[in-house]
Motif scaffolding. Structure first.
Motif, mmCIF file in Angstrom:
data_model
loop_
_atom_site.group_PDB
_atom_site.id
_atom_site.type_symbol
_atom_site.label_atom_id
_atom_site.label_comp_id
_atom_site.label_asym_id
_atom_site.label_seq_id
_atom_site.Cartn_x
_atom_site.Cartn_y
_atom_site.Cartn_z
ATOM 1 N N LEU A 249 6.132 11.009 1.189
ATOM 2 C CA LEU A 249 5.783 10.000 0.712
ATOM 3 C C LEU A 249 5.358 10.077 -0.603
ATOM 4 O O LEU A 249 5.818 9.523 -1.583
ATOM 5 C CB LEU A 249 4.770 8.943 1.489
ATOM 6 C CG LEU A 249 4.218 7.576 0.817
ATOM 7 C CD1 LEU A 249 5.369 6.475 0.779
ATOM 8 C CD2 LEU A 249 3.201 7.047 1.729
ATOM 9 N N PHE A 250 4.431 11.034 -0.834
ATOM 10 C CA PHE A 250 3.765 11.368 -1.937
ATOM 11 C C PHE A 250 4.897 11.918 -3.016
ATOM 12 O O PHE A 250 4.935 11.364 -4.328
ATOM 13 C CB PHE A 250 2.778 12.171 -1.882
ATOM 14 C CG PHE A 250 1.539 12.169 -1.364
ATOM 15 C CD1 PHE A 250 1.219 10.720 -1.259
ATOM 16 C CD2 PHE A 250 0.724 12.981 -0.815
ATOM 17 C CE1 PHE A 250 -0.148 10.740 -0.254
ATOM 18 C CE2 PHE A 250 -0.412 12.772 -0.042
ATOM 19 C CZ PHE A 250 -0.808 11.399 0.140
ATOM 20 N N ASP A 602 -5.839 14.367 1.813
ATOM 21 C CA ASP A 602 -4.272 14.163 1.362
ATOM 22 C C ASP A 602 -4.328 13.341 0.381
ATOM 23 O O ASP A 602 -4.027 13.544 -0.869
ATOM 24 C CB ASP A 602 -3.870 13.144 2.480
ATOM 25 C CG ASP A 602 -3.110 14.402 3.425
ATOM 26 O OD1 ASP A 602 -2.887 15.444 3.029
ATOM 27 O OD2 ASP A 602 -2.557 13.594 4.410
ATOM 28 N N TYR A 603 -4.891 12.029 0.259
ATOM 29 C CA TYR A 603 -4.935 10.972 -0.809
ATOM 30 C C TYR A 603 -5.912 11.370 -1.982
ATOM 31 O O TYR A 603 -5.790 10.769 -2.902
ATOM 32 C CB TYR A 603 -4.530 9.544 -0.727
ATOM 33 C CG TYR A 603 -5.583 9.343 0.696
ATOM 34 C CD1 TYR A 603 -6.804 9.061 0.521
ATOM 35 C CD2 TYR A 603 -5.090 9.234 2.047
ATOM 36 C CE1 TYR A 603 -7.648 8.890 1.701
ATOM 37 C CE2 TYR A 603 -5.818 9.023 3.167
ATOM 38 C CZ TYR A 603 -6.964 8.564 2.931
ATOM 39 O OH TYR A 603 -7.852 8.406 4.226
ATOM 40 N N HIS A 604 -7.002 12.044 -1.594
ATOM 41 C CA HIS A 604 -8.165 12.321 -2.529
ATOM 42 C C HIS A 604 -7.528 13.278 -3.490
ATOM 43 O O HIS A 604 -7.657 13.008 -4.625
ATOM 44 C CB HIS A 604 -9.208 12.919 -1.573
ATOM 45 C CG HIS A 604 -10.535 13.390 -2.501
ATOM 46 N ND1 HIS A 604 -11.097 12.340 -3.180
ATOM 47 C CD2 HIS A 604 -10.849 14.317 -3.009
ATOM 48 C CE1 HIS A 604 -11.962 12.835 -3.781
ATOM 49 N NE2 HIS A 604 -11.883 14.120 -3.844
ATOM 50 N N GLY A 634 -0.161 2.376 -4.685
ATOM 51 C CA GLY A 634 0.856 2.124 -3.821
ATOM 52 C C GLY A 634 0.813 3.154 -2.751
ATOM 53 O O GLY A 634 1.245 3.088 -1.515
ATOM 54 N N VAL A 635 0.917 4.479 -3.233
ATOM 55 C CA VAL A 635 1.170 5.720 -2.285
ATOM 56 C C VAL A 635 -0.016 5.702 -1.454
ATOM 57 O O VAL A 635 0.162 6.010 -0.161
ATOM 58 C CB VAL A 635 1.243 7.036 -3.211
ATOM 59 C CG1 VAL A 635 1.327 8.174 -2.251
ATOM 60 C CG2 VAL A 635 2.344 6.984 -4.206
ATOM 61 N N VAL A 636 -1.387 5.728 -1.706
ATOM 62 C CA VAL A 636 -2.377 5.841 -1.042
ATOM 63 C C VAL A 636 -2.379 4.677 0.002
ATOM 64 O O VAL A 636 -2.527 5.049 1.150
ATOM 65 C CB VAL A 636 -3.610 5.792 -1.824
ATOM 66 C CG1 VAL A 636 -4.908 5.618 -0.889
ATOM 67 C CG2 VAL A 636 -3.861 6.803 -2.710
ATOM 68 N N ALA A 673 -9.869 5.024 2.865
ATOM 69 C CA ALA A 673 -8.842 4.655 1.766
ATOM 70 C C ALA A 673 -9.256 3.259 1.051
ATOM 71 O O ALA A 673 -8.622 3.070 0.180
ATOM 72 C CB ALA A 673 -7.478 4.561 2.594
ATOM 73 N N THR A 674 -9.947 2.783 1.365
ATOM 74 C CA THR A 674 -10.672 1.586 0.966
ATOM 75 C C THR A 674 -11.941 1.597 0.097
ATOM 76 O O THR A 674 -11.976 1.737 -0.972
ATOM 77 C CB THR A 674 -10.501 0.451 1.755
ATOM 78 O OG1 THR A 674 -11.463 0.605 3.037
ATOM 79 C CG2 THR A 674 -9.008 -0.165 2.479
#
Length: 713
Positions: A249-250, A602-604, A634-636, A673-674
């Motif tokens: 996805l990233f 991952d998203y960090h 959007g990715v996160v 994530a939020t």
């Protein structure tokens, strides 16, 4: 563009030679699947789980050759009332004939009738060791099932270590199949929402699923070094689908973004490799480093989980860096076909970071207030973790849908002396048997222990073993209380200076849980230290490394607090379909910690990378944070949605441990994530300003210079 980066060189080669890259990936998957078929996976044995004093007792018993043969019990009851003795006698005769004809059965005992007249039991002695019994128990269970079919007026069930374990793993297999059926369509649906196109949605799911299959194959030979404790397939599916989809996805999102800016497909792939590809490598290494912390626990089951997870993460990273660029290069603009009209228009209308931009605006305007409120919210969620109780899994944590579990509970109700809380007291030296005789008398005199039928004390050479059974119902609290009484009061008083140890199944369960609690601080220290060093090295910033560590601890604390709130009380039983045991299974916190630290990276890493791009382009810290968060939102969001959905599937499964793991991971990722990444992280970055990158001083660059730096990372 500079082509010094390994990720860029690999991506360029794959994009220029797409059929070779795709062919090599398919060959890798086929070879791995072939290995899983050709190489039998090794399972852990009983001795692999020996820890503490119970492990010492088991070793002494094995060396002296005094181990009991594995036993099973068949229970006969009448669902309509008192047991019909004539009907039961007929069934027992059939049962004895069938069981005695089986090769795994050593002997079948005479029936024992309960004092309340409601049940009868038939003891069975099996050949070989406990591991031998595990391999042959299906034949014995099948014979009991045949007798049940021939006597429908009775309830005939079987229980014992081997049959209960077999029933548990059958349930695990059923749960795993359910998770596979649910996770794949859910993940694909989320990808469809994220991309609005069928091919783009299918690529991440396909690559993640192939990575899971390949990892299970590569683990097969590794199982000879790290045998499977029974949870490898579950963990590989759980983590493999989450990280496999996220990594693709990233990469795919960044490639599509660059193409929209007018880049050629090859240039877009190279930029994606330099940015998202670099983040994928760092994220993968973070998960691998975190999972390596499980080796510190010195537990065979954790070692197998760590090994399998490291393999699936490595395979997922490899796939995202090789076959994914090849697919993107070959498909080009066709990756956005066929479009789903409604979803495609919705994505276009919302735009990148449309929702998060609205949430982020007040955070950037009032960073101190945002940080204070979010920190208080996280602390409030984490406070219940201070009262979290951790105990070993017991009969009450197993699903009542397992027939062997129901039989074992009925056995305890009708025959209290056959309770499963049994202990083996081992003594070694002159007068060991006599000393154990004194212990037997004092233990029975308390009214809390009984001696099973047969020889109470077994001896060989200078070693003797006494088996005692607690009259209390099987539970973790009762098991620990009985063990404490034996080890702390009765055994020292009766055995004096004689070498002794208290073991047995119940003691092993308690020692295992205590071992996990004792090792948890060392695992935490190992994982936090290594991830801190890795983040400092990746971003050349000690401040970023410290902020990352604090945010990870905040997410973990909130996760543990929610676990305690959900599973130590009964309010969520109807929602999640479980019966509260009043505690969290002892291995869950340790396992969740290492998984969460790895997955949160991952998203960090991805978000920080986008913020760093903005700072390097000369934006103010506030604008860099705004740009980085909105462009990565959007990715996160999609990555977090995939993780939460996959983990939530496990919360619907029958095993309480799988529920606790699924709920813990899903809640932690949701919070992370939020609340953590959209409120706490940006507010901290704004308050720190350029100091966030200390001691590195990011100089102002033109967009072209920043791009060249990214490509050369």
């Amino acid at each position: 563009m500079t082509r010094g980066s390994v990720t860029v060189r690999v991506a360029r080669w794959s994009a220029v030679h797409p059929w070779r890259a795709i062919g090599l990936w398919l060959l890798l998957v086929v070879v791995a699947v072939g290995m899983s078929v050709a190489i039998p996976k090794q399972q852990t044995q009983s001795k692999d789980e020996w820890v503490g004093q119970s492990g010492q007792a088991a070793e002494l018993i094995e060396k002296a050759g005094l181990g009991d043969r594995p036993t099973e019990t068949v229970l006969l009851t009448d669902p309509d009332g008192p047991l019909d003795k004539a009907a039961a006698t007929t069934a027992i005769t059939q049962l004895q004939q069938k069981l005695r004809a089986l090769d795994p059965v050593q002997a079948v005992g005479q029936p024992v009738w309960s004092d309340n007249g409601k049940a009868a039991l038939v003891p069975i002695e099996l050949k070989g060791t406990a591991d031998d019994a595990a391999d042959s128990i299906d034949k014995v269970v099948a014979a009991t099932a045949d007798v049940q079919k021939a006597n429908p007026g009775l309830t005939i069930g079987q229980a014992g270590n081997a049959s209960v374990n077999a029933g548990v793993w059958k349930q695990v297999g059923s749960d795993l199949a359910k998770a596979e059926k649910l996770s794949l369509p859910i993940t694909f649906a989320l990808m469809l929402i994220a991309f609005g196109a069928l091919i783009a949605a299918g690529i991440p799911v396909l690559l993640a699923f192939s990575a899971v299959g390949a990892a299970l194959g590569f683990y097969a030979p590794l199982s000879y070094l790290f045998p499977d404790g029974g949870s490898v397939a579950n963990v590989v599916l759980l983590i493999g689908m989450a990280v496999g989809v996220d990594y693709s996805l990233f990469y795919l999102k960044r490639e599509r973004e660059e193409r929209r800016k007018g880049r050629s497909t090859l240039d877009a792939v190279e930029i994606a490799a330099a940015t998202s590809g670099h983040s994928v490598v760092v994220s993968g290494l973070a998960v691998i480093v975190s999972m390596a912390g499980l080796y510190v626990a010195q537990d065979a089951t954790f070692a197998s989980m760590a090994t399998a997870t490291i393999v699936v993460v490595a395979v997922a990273v490899l796939g995202s860096l090789t076959v994914l660029p090849a697919l993107l290069a070959k498909l080009g603009h066709r990756v956005d076909r066929p479009r789903v009209p409604l979803l495609w228009r919705l994505n276009r209308r919302i735009g990148p970071g449309g929702i998060s931009r609205r949430i982020l605006a007040p955070v950037l305007r009032y960073p101190r207030a945002a940080l204070t409120i979010s920190a208080l919210a996280v602390v409030a969620l984490a406070v219940p973790a201070l009262g979290m109780k951790t105990e070993s899994a017991d009969l009450n944590t197993l699903p009542q849908s397992i027939p062997e579990v129901r039989t074992l509970k009925a056995l305890q109700e009708n025959f209290p002396s056959q309770g499963s809380l049994s202990y083996d007291v081992v003594a070694q030296g002159d007068g060991a048997a006599a000393a154990l005789t004194g212990l037997q008398e004092s233990a029975v005199r308390t009214g809390k222990f009984v001696v099973p039928a047969g020889d109470a004390i077994r001896q060989a050479g200078g070693t003797a073993v006494l088996t005692l059974v607690s009259v209390l119902p099987d539970s973790s609290a009762n098991g620990e209380a009985a063990l404490h009484q034996l080890r702390g009061e009765l055994a020292p008083a009766a055995l004096g200076s004689t070498t002794w140890a208290v073991g047995g199944d119940s003691a092993e369960s308690v020692d295992y849980g205590n071992n996990q609690r004792d090792k948890l601080p060392y695992v935490i220290a190992f994982v936090l230290a290594l991830t801190l060093v890795m983040m400092a090295f990746t971003f050349r910033s000690l401040a970023i490394a410290l902020v990352t560590t604090l945010l990870n601890l905040a997410s973990v604390g909130a996760c543990f607090g929610v676990l305690a709130l959900v599973f130590q009380h009964s309010w969520a039983e109807g929602i999640l379909g479980f019966t509260s045991a009043g505690f969290v299974v002892s291995w869950i916190p340790l396992f969740l910690f290492v998984i969460l630290v790895g997955l949160s990276m991952d998203y960090h890493v991805f978000v920080l990378g986008r913020i760093r791009e903005g700072v390097a382009e000369g934006l103010t810290p506030q604008e860099a944070v705004r740009k980085g968060i909105t462009e990565s939102a959007g990715v996160v969001t999609s990555a977090a949605a995939v993780m939460v959905s996959v983990f939530a599937v496990f919360a619907t499964l029958g095993m309480l441990e799988m529920k606790q793991m699924g709920v813990g991971l899903a809640i932690a990722v949701l919070i992370d994530a939020t609340l953590v990444r959209i409120v706490m992280l940006p507010s901290i970055m704004v308050l720190l300003g350029r100091k966030a990158w200390w001691p590195n001083r990011l100089h102002r660059q033109t967009p072209e210079q920043a791009e060249r730096e990214l490509v050369s990372v």
